[in-house]
Design a protein around this motif. Structure first.
Motif, mmCIF file in Angstrom:
data_model
loop_
_atom_site.group_PDB
_atom_site.id
_atom_site.type_symbol
_atom_site.label_atom_id
_atom_site.label_comp_id
_atom_site.label_asym_id
_atom_site.label_seq_id
_atom_site.Cartn_x
_atom_site.Cartn_y
_atom_site.Cartn_z
ATOM 1 N N PHE A 206 3.977 1.268 13.190
ATOM 2 C CA PHE A 206 2.890 0.843 12.020
ATOM 3 C C PHE A 206 1.485 0.972 12.264
ATOM 4 N N ALA A 207 1.021 -0.619 12.668
ATOM 5 C CA ALA A 207 0.572 -1.904 13.416
ATOM 6 C C ALA A 207 -0.682 -0.784 14.014
ATOM 7 N N GLY A 208 -0.670 0.261 14.592
ATOM 8 C CA GLY A 208 -1.637 0.777 15.742
ATOM 9 C C GLY A 208 -3.425 1.110 15.061
ATOM 10 N N PRO A 209 -3.224 1.588 14.255
ATOM 11 C CA PRO A 209 -4.488 2.212 13.865
ATOM 12 C C PRO A 209 -5.165 0.537 13.240
ATOM 13 N N MET A 210 -4.689 0.083 12.658
ATOM 14 C CA MET A 210 -5.312 -1.533 11.782
ATOM 15 C C MET A 210 -5.470 -2.246 13.512
ATOM 16 N N MET A 211 -5.008 -1.855 14.348
ATOM 17 C CA MET A 211 -5.246 -3.145 16.162
ATOM 18 C C MET A 211 -6.992 -2.432 16.007
ATOM 19 N N GLU A 212 -6.828 -1.139 16.217
ATOM 20 C CA GLU A 212 -8.094 -0.544 16.801
ATOM 21 C C GLU A 212 -9.419 -1.141 15.796
ATOM 22 N N ILE B 54 10.481 10.058 2.644
ATOM 23 C CA ILE B 54 9.807 9.795 3.101
ATOM 24 C C ILE B 54 9.610 9.050 4.734
ATOM 25 N N ARG B 55 8.655 10.077 5.293
ATOM 26 C CA ARG B 55 8.882 10.570 6.778
ATOM 27 C C ARG B 55 7.996 9.415 6.862
ATOM 28 N N LEU B 56 8.041 8.848 8.680
ATOM 29 C CA LEU B 56 7.300 7.957 9.037
ATOM 30 C C LEU B 56 5.765 8.403 9.469
ATOM 31 N N ASN C 141 0.847 -1.312 0.218
ATOM 32 C CA ASN C 141 -0.123 -0.097 -0.190
ATOM 33 C C ASN C 141 0.611 1.253 0.252
ATOM 34 N N VAL C 142 2.333 1.177 1.040
ATOM 35 C CA VAL C 142 3.086 2.633 0.255
ATOM 36 C C VAL C 142 3.605 2.538 -0.927
ATOM 37 N N ALA C 143 3.776 1.621 -0.862
ATOM 38 C CA ALA C 143 4.362 1.399 -2.791
ATOM 39 C C ALA C 143 2.682 2.785 -3.608
ATOM 40 N N LYS C 144 2.763 2.088 -3.594
ATOM 41 C CA LYS C 144 1.206 3.052 -4.698
ATOM 42 C C LYS C 144 1.105 3.921 -4.003
ATOM 43 N N LYS C 145 0.563 4.357 -3.049
ATOM 44 C CA LYS C 145 0.530 5.934 -2.659
ATOM 45 C C LYS C 145 1.730 6.549 -2.601
ATOM 46 N N GLN D 196 2.773 6.282 8.236
ATOM 47 C CA GLN D 196 1.060 6.157 8.843
ATOM 48 C C GLN D 196 0.053 6.504 8.785
ATOM 49 N N THR D 197 0.040 8.157 7.721
ATOM 50 C CA THR D 197 -0.779 8.726 6.745
ATOM 51 C C THR D 197 -1.528 7.264 5.547
ATOM 52 N N VAL D 198 -0.894 6.854 4.984
ATOM 53 C CA VAL D 198 -0.859 5.777 4.623
ATOM 54 C C VAL D 198 -1.581 4.694 4.751
#
Ligand SMILES: [Mg+2]
Length: 198
Positions: A95-101, A54-56, A18-22, A60-62
């Protein structure tokens, strides 16, 4: 019995793809499915991010814009009704935080990233080598039996160490290389594979 699940490719899409696509950086599309040497893969990825500035927080936005795979949340909820579930991933808490939510806050064992003062990812930090396999070994050492599921090269030693290993939507070359594991494609099949013998 404890269920151990891989994250990317099993419950959520591949973050780096997804990061690659964006970012339109084709070079970032390579994953553990293609490159079995994780350190080599991460050095390569971090090199590209540095070069492209590209920053962290950009990554995270992606990730905040991503959703779990269709049906993943309901599958996980059903599995957690029957068993204790631990997600074992080679990804990072950053990376995983928002997905865990979005998945209902399951337990996640993964790794950490460090950043420099400007917010660029400086390095990655594995808690231990072969973290997935070692986690399964440790859980078995506590007297539990473990059934594990994953989709990729970085899951194979976890699946081999577990009492039972299950492949979920693996690439054809992994099925060919490791023909001993049952292969599942739908969440219904995956749930049935976990429930087998229970
Ligand atoms: Mg995976």
């Amino acid at each position: 019995m404890i269920c151990c699940l891989d994250l990317e490719g099993v419950l959520i899409p591949e973050i780096w793809i997804n990061v690659a696509k964006k970012t339109r950086l084709k070079e970032l599309e390579i994953t553990t499915r293609d490159e079995p040497d994780y350190d080599k893969l991460m050095r390569y990825r971090l090199g590209i991010l540095k070069r492209e500035r590209i920053r962290l927080r950009d990554i995270q936005t992606v990730i905040r814009g991503m959703s779990p795979l269709p049906g993943a949340k309901a599958f996980l909820a059903k599995l957690r009704k029957r068993f204790q579930v631990i997600i074992l991933s080679d990804t990072y808490y950053e990376f995983a935080g928002p997905m865990m939510e979005k998945l209902g806050r399951p337990t996640l064992f993964c790794n950490r990233l460090s950043t420099d003062k400007k917010g660029f990812i400086a390095n990655y930090h594995l808690r231990q080598k072969n973290g997935k396999k070692e986690a399964v070994r440790a859980i078995k050492g506590l007297g539990f039996s473990v059934v594990a599921a994953g989709d990729s090269y970085n899951d194979i030693s976890m699946l081999q160490t577990a009492d039972r290993g299950i492949l979920f939507r693996p690439p054809a070359k992994i099925v060919k290389e490791f023909p001993g594991f049952p292969v599942t494609v739908t969440y219904r099949e995956l749930l049935a594979a976990f429930l087998k013998d229970c």
